[in-house]
Design a protein around this motif. Structure first.
Motif, short mmCIF file in Angstrom:
data_model
loop_
_atom_site.label_atom_id
_atom_site.label_comp_id
_atom_site.label_asym_id
_atom_site.label_seq_id
_atom_site.Cartn_x
_atom_site.Cartn_y
_atom_site.Cartn_z
N ILE A 6 54.94 -4.15 48.70
CA ILE A 6 55.19 -3.69 47.34
C ILE A 6 55.30 -4.91 46.44
CG2 ILE A 6 56.80 -2.46 45.84
CD1 ILE A 6 57.65 -0.83 48.33
N LEU A 7 54.59 -4.87 45.33
CA LEU A 7 54.57 -6.01 44.41
C LEU A 7 55.67 -5.90 43.35
CD1 LEU A 7 50.73 -6.21 43.83
CD2 LEU A 7 52.13 -7.71 45.27
N ASP A 8 56.27 -7.04 43.01
CA ASP A 8 57.18 -7.11 41.88
C ASP A 8 56.36 -6.96 40.61
OD1 ASP A 8 59.50 -7.54 43.37
OD2 ASP A 8 59.19 -9.72 43.40
N LYS A 9 57.05 -6.69 39.50
CA LYS A 9 56.39 -6.56 38.20
C LYS A 9 56.92 -7.62 37.23
CE LYS A 9 55.74 -1.58 38.73
NZ LYS A 9 54.30 -1.49 38.85
N ASN A 10 56.06 -8.01 36.28
CA ASN A 10 56.50 -8.96 35.26
C ASN A 10 57.23 -8.21 34.14
OD1 ASN A 10 54.51 -7.80 33.62
ND2 ASN A 10 53.11 -9.54 33.80
N ASP A 11 57.59 -8.92 33.09
CA ASP A 11 58.34 -8.32 31.97
C ASP A 11 57.58 -7.20 31.26
OD1 ASP A 11 60.41 -10.04 32.52
OD2 ASP A 11 59.83 -11.49 30.98
N GLN A 12 56.24 -7.26 31.33
CA GLN A 12 55.42 -6.24 30.68
C GLN A 12 55.10 -5.07 31.63
OE1 GLN A 12 54.37 -9.68 30.48
NE2 GLN A 12 55.68 -9.73 28.67
N GLY A 13 55.64 -5.11 32.84
CA GLY A 13 55.41 -4.03 33.81
C GLY A 13 54.14 -4.17 34.62
N GLN A 14 53.47 -5.31 34.51
CA GLN A 14 52.25 -5.55 35.27
C GLN A 14 52.60 -6.11 36.65
OE1 GLN A 14 49.19 -4.65 34.14
NE2 GLN A 14 50.43 -3.77 32.51
N PRO A 15 51.85 -5.71 37.70
CA PRO A 15 52.16 -6.22 39.04
C PRO A 15 51.88 -7.72 39.16
CG PRO A 15 50.11 -4.98 39.06
CD PRO A 15 50.71 -4.81 37.69
N LEU A 16 52.75 -8.40 39.90
CA LEU A 16 52.58 -9.82 40.17
C LEU A 16 51.79 -9.95 41.47
CD1 LEU A 16 56.18 -10.99 39.25
CD2 LEU A 16 54.08 -11.34 37.92
N VAL A 17 50.47 -10.05 41.32
CA VAL A 17 49.55 -10.05 42.45
C VAL A 17 49.47 -11.45 43.06
CG1 VAL A 17 47.15 -9.63 43.13
CG2 VAL A 17 48.22 -8.18 41.41
N TYR A 18 49.47 -11.52 44.39
CA TYR A 18 49.32 -12.80 45.09
C TYR A 18 47.84 -13.14 45.17
CZ TYR A 18 54.18 -12.35 46.57
OH TYR A 18 55.55 -12.23 46.59
N ALA A 19 47.50 -14.41 44.95
CA ALA A 19 46.11 -14.88 45.02
C ALA A 19 45.68 -15.01 46.48
CB ALA A 19 45.99 -16.23 44.32
N VAL A 20 44.38 -15.11 46.69
CA VAL A 20 43.83 -15.36 48.02
C VAL A 20 44.45 -16.65 48.54
CG1 VAL A 20 41.72 -16.00 49.25
CG2 VAL A 20 41.67 -14.15 47.57
N ALA B 95 41.44 -11.48 50.56
CA ALA B 95 40.86 -10.91 49.34
C ALA B 95 41.97 -10.17 48.61
CB ALA B 95 39.73 -9.94 49.69
N VAL B 96 41.86 -10.11 47.29
CA VAL B 96 42.87 -9.40 46.51
C VAL B 96 42.51 -7.92 46.49
CG1 VAL B 96 43.94 -9.13 44.25
CG2 VAL B 96 43.41 -11.41 45.12
N ILE B 97 43.31 -7.13 47.23
CA ILE B 97 43.12 -5.67 47.31
C ILE B 97 44.45 -5.04 46.94
CG2 ILE B 97 42.56 -3.71 48.78
CD1 ILE B 97 40.98 -5.74 50.55
N THR B 98 44.48 -4.31 45.84
CA THR B 98 45.71 -3.67 45.39
C THR B 98 45.52 -2.17 45.27
OG1 THR B 98 45.16 -3.98 43.06
CG2 THR B 98 46.46 -5.72 44.11
#
Length: 98
Positions: free
Chosen positions: A53-67, A8-11
């Motif tokens: 710890i998640l990397d961030k995209n160019d806009q500073g949003q976290p790059l979340v891994y999918a299920v 499950a996606v839990i951040t």
């Protein structure tokens, strides 16, 4: 190969100001389950829960891994400034074997 499961996606976000540096920080974490191996080389019976710890995209949003099922990417390993082997988990999708 180190297998990683994401059922499950839990951040979680953590933000604040560093005590010694006085600089603001903003980090995003994702809960994952690592399939570890005991010292005798046998797989442990259950995966272990941890956060990465998640990397961030160019806009500073976290790059979340999918299920899904992943493996630890080779780029996760590096030599730190003290010359020690270190890990900064990066995941690669686990491909099904025929």
């Amino acid at each position: 190969m180190i297998k990683v499961s994401i059922p499950a996606v839990i951040t979680r976000n953590q933000a604040g100001v560093g005590k010694t540096s006085g600089k603001a920080y903003n980090m995003d974490f994702q809960t994952v389950y690592i399939h570890t191996v005991a010292k005798d080389g046998k797989p442990n019976p259950f995966p272990e829960k941890t956060e990465i710890i998640l990397d961030k995209n160019d806009q500073g949003q976290p790059l979340v891994y999918a299920v899904g099922e992943y493996q630890l990417h080779p780029a996760s390993l590096y030599v730190d400034r003290s010359g020690n082997l270190a890990v900064a988990p990066r995941l690669a999708p686990l491909t099904k074997q025929a």
